[in-house]
Design a protein around this motif. Structure first.
Motif, short mmCIF file in Angstrom:
data_model
loop_
_atom_site.label_atom_id
_atom_site.label_comp_id
_atom_site.label_asym_id
_atom_site.label_seq_id
_atom_site.Cartn_x
_atom_site.Cartn_y
_atom_site.Cartn_z
N GLU A 138 0.97 -1.04 -0.02
CA GLU A 138 0.17 0.01 0.12
C GLU A 138 0.83 1.17 0.10
O GLU A 138 1.90 1.29 0.77
CB GLU A 138 -0.97 -0.11 1.39
CG GLU A 138 -1.64 1.00 1.33
CD GLU A 138 -2.70 1.11 2.50
OE1 GLU A 138 -3.60 2.10 2.52
OE2 GLU A 138 -2.67 0.12 3.52
N THR A 165 0.18 5.57 0.42
CA THR A 165 -0.59 6.64 0.39
C THR A 165 0.14 8.13 0.27
O THR A 165 1.04 8.14 1.14
CB THR A 165 -1.45 6.73 1.77
OG1 THR A 165 -2.02 5.36 1.74
CG2 THR A 165 -2.36 7.69 1.91
N SER A 206 4.21 4.22 3.16
CA SER A 206 4.08 2.84 2.23
C SER A 206 4.15 1.91 3.33
O SER A 206 4.95 1.99 4.16
CB SER A 206 5.07 2.92 1.05
OG SER A 206 4.88 4.35 0.30
#
Length: 150
Positions: free
Chosen positions: A93, A95, A120
């Motif tokens: 992930e 962001t 991350s």
């Protein structure tokens, strides 16, 4: 007879508080890129990061800014990214946290720069901070000039 809303003895305090707020928040207001530049830089960063996430390190170097190519060879870049990603594992992930605009960057010529900061998570390294530095090159295209992960 004048009625003061704020007693005179507090006037200097208010002036000092406002001055401090201007010093703290003023530069942050001016450091945001305009929306068009922000969108173009975001697209360039996304393309670059997609290549990294796919393990296409050579291609990521090829589309990077000339400044990055001057500082690190393609072979060094591929070697460094291979080692970093073997330690961190695949991306889980990412962001984006913030973006800032500057006309100067450390050890770089004057120009237009956008720094993008990400939180991350990778398979092995659960919590990481990524920074992507983009620069507007002479052909008016935003390209990645630096990538750092902590």
């Amino acid at each position: 007879m004048e009625v003061a809303l704020i007693p005179k003895r507090y006037g200097i305090h208010i002036v000092l508080i406002l001055a401090c707020l201007a010093i703290i928040f003023g530069p942050r207001i001016h450091q945001k890129p305009d929306s068009e530049k922000g969108e173009e830089a975001t697209a360039a960063a996304a393309q670059f990061l997609d290549l990294l996430d796919a393990g296409e390190y050579e291609r990521s170097w090829q589309i990077s800014a000339s400044l990055m190519k001057e500082k690190v060879t393609q072979e060094e870049w591929v070697d460094k990214l291979t080692r970093i990603r073997s330690i961190s594992g695949p991306l889980l992930e990412r962001t984006q946290k913030r973006m800032s605009f500057n006309t100067a960057a450390k050890d770089s010529p004057e120009g237009e720069y956008i720094l993008m900061f990400f939180d991350s998570s990778f398979e092995v390294q659960k919590s990481a901070k990524e920074q992507v530095t983009l620069m507007l090159e002479e052909d008016n295209v935003w390209r990645v000039a630096g990538y750092f992960v902590k």
